[in-house]
Design an enzyme around this catalytic site. Structure first.
Site, mmCIF file in Angstrom:
data_model
loop_
_atom_site.group_PDB
_atom_site.id
_atom_site.type_symbol
_atom_site.label_atom_id
_atom_site.label_comp_id
_atom_site.label_asym_id
_atom_site.label_seq_id
_atom_site.Cartn_x
_atom_site.Cartn_y
_atom_site.Cartn_z
ATOM 1 N N HIS A 133 7.527 11.615 -18.399
ATOM 2 C CA HIS A 133 8.299 10.524 -17.816
ATOM 3 C C HIS A 133 9.791 10.799 -17.916
ATOM 4 C CE1 HIS A 133 5.901 7.223 -16.342
ATOM 5 N NE2 HIS A 133 5.043 7.373 -17.326
ATOM 6 N N LYS A 183 -3.302 -0.831 -15.961
ATOM 7 C CA LYS A 183 -2.107 -0.655 -15.130
ATOM 8 C C LYS A 183 -1.985 0.792 -14.696
ATOM 9 C CE LYS A 183 2.509 0.163 -14.424
ATOM 10 N NZ LYS A 183 3.223 1.456 -14.425
ATOM 11 N N ASP A 226 -3.407 -4.093 1.577
ATOM 12 C CA ASP A 226 -2.857 -5.172 0.753
ATOM 13 C C ASP A 226 -3.049 -4.815 -0.716
ATOM 14 O OD1 ASP A 226 -2.135 -7.490 -0.534
ATOM 15 O OD2 ASP A 226 -3.338 -8.826 0.721
#
Length: 436
Positions: A390, A277, A293
């Site tokens: 983060h 991911k 796409d």
């Protein structure tokens, strides 16, 4: 709206001289307008293109022609990853993404890779697979034999669909056939192998599949149902490699930590899902920015990772000098012609910023970006942990959600990070104190 003044010294015959470096120290400290000016000078953006970036990128009338039942447009932040040196060429990489720290992480990884010469890449070619499902066969293997025996005829019929593609050197190049066992019995799956050149290729491949389906039915005696492109672009692979100097990335302990994190992903599918991911964080952001796409790219990447058991798309090794060597191999069915790449104004501008003219070059850049993104994530995990970067950026979002504006945002973020309380309720409390 103020129009930025571009430095015309960087132009020659109306085109930018791409001798400028993508290494721009302090880029993140600049204002939005100052960053855009740097990018415009690097890429040779016109005043109209600069205006388009600063205003609504996708006009409503264009959006209404792209999909059905349009009620508006939805925007994402468009950032620039700096420092990328790929195959000896400097790139500023546009990324459309909502997740904090992704752009910064990619830029930092590219800076470290640059110390050892940047990224080197490889590309296997723009071959896509079209699948034709043949059912209701009495003798599937005999049908397979017949398809392969008449493959030249099938190729010729397929190429009648797109003479322009054939003239460009593309078109259907080969035929494959295999018999599979399913819950509905044996089926013959015929693959058209099509060189789609600089397109993603779905329209060309699907048209060819539909064109040859009746002929395949006739020579096999079977019934064709599905005739469609496969998003597992196993013949359209992009590869990238980078050497990360151990001293640049933090020493032997960091190298070992990254190797342990990679070993974890290679052995455990739960970790591997997050590992891959992270790769797609960067690649999908680039795909969105360039009008490609991204769902097809995601599907192909994870399917490729699952061949033989779900595994990482990257690999890491330690060379004789103790440096970390990272590689990636990933299907990359991208296009620079057709689709949203030429309809969405910001997609066209993103391709211009990137400075790519072929699907091959875009695929190579995407692979390098994916490797950089993955390295950055593993390094963060192996050192201070992923949450630090983060949460600092998450604090900024919370400050804005709490109602902070202008300089208030930085003050609220500073206090939340200092106090270790990255929460919306605390952001509101801090803002209230600042305003009282």
């Amino acid at each position: 709206m103020q129009v930025l003044r571009l430095d015309r010294r960087h132009y020659k015959s109306g085109k930018i001289r791409r001798a400028m470096s993508s290494r721009i120290p302090g880029f993140y400290k600049l204002s939005v307008e100052e960053r855009l000016k740097k990018v415009a000078e690097f890429a040779g953006l016109s005043d109209e293109e600069v205006k388009a970036v600063l205003s609504q990128g996708l006009p409503l009338d264009v959006a209404d022609r792209m999909i059905e039942n349009v009620i508006g447009t939805f925007e994402l932040p468009l950032g620039i990853a700096t420092n990328f040196l790929i195959d000896g060429k400097d790139y500023l990489i546009p990324m459309a993404i909502e997740e904090p720290s992704v752009v910064a992480a990619a830029s930092n990884a590219a800076r470290m890779a640059r110390e050892s010469g940047g990224f080197t890449t490889d590309y296997t070619g723009s071959l896509m697979i079209g699948q034709i499902q043949v059912t209701k066969l009495l003798n599937p293997n005999a049908a397979k034999f017949e398809v392969l025996r008449q493959k030249d005829e099938i190729i010729e019929r397929a190429n009648e669909c797109d003479p322009m593609l054939v003239n460009l050197g593309g078109g259907c190049k080969d035929i494959e056939a295999r018999v599979i066992d399913t819950i509905m019995g044996k089926m013959l799956i015929v693959h058209l192998i099509v060189d789609v050149k600089d397109a993603m290729g779905a329209n060309a491949v699907n048209t060819m599949c539909e064109k040859v389906a009746p002929f395949i039915e006739r020579i096999t005696g079977g019934k064709v149902y599905l005739r469609i492109i496969s998003n597992l672009a196993a013949y359209r692979l992009a590869r990238a490699k980078a050497v990360f100097d151990k001293d640049v990335i933090g020493g032997e302990e960091v190298v070992e930590g990254i190797m342990l994190a990679y070993a974890f992903a290679a052995a455990d599918p739960f970790r591997c899902a997050t590992h891959n991911k992270g790769i797609m964080n960067g690649i999908s952001a680039l795909m969105i920015a360039t009008g490609n796409d991204f769902r097809a790219i995601e599907a192909g990447a994870h399917s490729y990772a699952a061949i033989g058991g779900y595994k990482p798309l990257t690999t890491y090794e330690v060379d004789r000098k103790g440096n970390l060597v990272g590689t990636i191999e990933i299907p990359m069915a991208v296009g620079v012609i057709g689709g949203a790449t030429k309809v969405n104004p910001l997609a066209k501008i993103s391709l211009k910023i990137l400075g790519v003219n072929t699907a091959e070059e875009l695929a190579r850049v995407a692979a390098a970006l994916g490797l950089a993104q993955n390295f950055a994530a593993l390094r963060a995990l192996a050192t201070e942990g992923i949450q630090r970067g983060h949460m600092e950026l998450h604090a900024r979002n919370l400050a804005i959600m709490a109602g902070a504006t202008g300089d208030e945002v930085d003050r609220v973020v500073e206090i939340m990070v200092r106090d270790g309380k990255i929460r919306l309720d605390y952001a509101k409390e801090v803002l209230e104190r600042l305003r009282s």
